[in-house]
Motif scaffolding. Sequence first.
Motif, PDB file in Angstrom:
ATOM      1  N   SER A  22       0.851  -1.186   0.000  1.00 41.22           N
ATOM      2  CA  SER A  22       0.000   0.000   0.000  1.00 41.22           C
ATOM      3  C   SER A  22       0.889   1.239   0.000  1.00 41.22           C
ATOM      4  CB  SER A  22      -0.895   0.022   1.238  1.00 41.22           C
ATOM      5  OG  SER A  22      -1.620   1.230   1.287  1.00 41.22           O
ATOM      6  N   LEU A  23       0.510   2.235  -0.788  1.00 45.91           N
ATOM      7  CA  LEU A  23       1.246   3.493  -0.803  1.00 45.91           C
ATOM      8  C   LEU A  23       0.929   4.348   0.414  1.00 45.91           C
ATOM      9  CD1 LEU A  23       0.907   4.389  -4.586  1.00 45.91           C
ATOM     10  CD2 LEU A  23       2.851   3.335  -3.419  1.00 45.91           C
ATOM     11  N   ASP A  24      -0.151   4.027   1.102  1.00 41.64           N
ATOM     12  CA  ASP A  24      -0.573   4.759   2.296  1.00 41.64           C
ATOM     13  C   ASP A  24      -0.148   3.966   3.532  1.00 41.64           C
ATOM     14  OD1 ASP A  24      -1.884   5.931   4.432  1.00 41.64           O
ATOM     15  OD2 ASP A  24      -3.810   6.088   3.405  1.00 41.64           O
ATOM     16  N   PRO A  25       0.795   4.455   4.322  1.00 34.39           N
ATOM     17  CA  PRO A  25       1.272   3.702   5.480  1.00 34.39           C
ATOM     18  C   PRO A  25       0.197   3.412   6.524  1.00 34.39           C
ATOM     19  CG  PRO A  25       2.309   5.886   5.379  1.00 34.39           C
ATOM     20  CD  PRO A  25       1.458   5.730   4.155  1.00 34.39           C
ATOM     21  N   SER A  26      -0.902   4.157   6.525  1.00 31.77           N
ATOM     22  CA  SER A  26      -1.969   3.885   7.488  1.00 31.77           C
ATOM     23  C   SER A  26      -2.887   2.765   7.011  1.00 31.77           C
ATOM     24  CB  SER A  26      -2.799   5.149   7.736  1.00 31.77           C
ATOM     25  OG  SER A  26      -3.532   5.501   6.568  1.00 31.77           O
ATOM     26  N   ASN A  27      -2.679   2.275   5.788  1.00 29.47           N
ATOM     27  CA  ASN A  27      -3.527   1.219   5.225  1.00 29.47           C
ATOM     28  C   ASN A  27      -2.784  -0.114   5.257  1.00 29.47           C
ATOM     29  OD1 ASN A  27      -5.778   0.091   4.021  1.00 29.47           O
ATOM     30  ND2 ASN A  27      -5.083   0.519   1.951  1.00 29.47           N
ATOM     31  N   ALA A  28      -2.561  -0.623   6.464  1.00 28.50           N
ATOM     32  CA  ALA A  28      -1.873  -1.904   6.612  1.00 28.50           C
ATOM     33  C   ALA A  28      -2.651  -2.996   5.883  1.00 28.50           C
ATOM     34  CB  ALA A  28      -1.736  -2.250   8.085  1.00 28.50           C
ATOM     35  N   LEU A  29      -1.932  -3.888   5.209  1.00 32.27           N
ATOM     36  CA  LEU A  29      -2.568  -4.940   4.429  1.00 32.27           C
ATOM     37  C   LEU A  29      -2.363  -6.304   5.074  1.00 32.27           C
ATOM     38  CD1 LEU A  29      -1.430  -3.851   0.855  1.00 32.27           C
ATOM     39  CD2 LEU A  29      -3.549  -3.277   2.033  1.00 32.27           C
TER      40      LEU A  29
END
Length: 75
Positions: free
Chosen positions: A6-13
């Motif tokens: 994810s390019l957004d660090p708050s969007n853990a996968l």
Amino acid sequence: VATAESLDPSNALTVTWEQVAGPGVVLAENQSGLVSTATFTAPAVAATLTFRATVFGALGGSSEKLVTVEVEDRT
């Protein structure tokens, strides 16, 4: 093996694996960083196994991919 980023660090996968077709096997899942693996012991006879890898984002999104494994007869 599935990779997800994810390019957004708050969007853990996270990734989950599920068998959706073929003779039943026991899946052992492991997720390390961006790599998720699912291992199993293949049946002793020829078979086609299908698995679904689903990626879930902490912000609510998801995506899935089917993976097919052809097992050859070991006898």
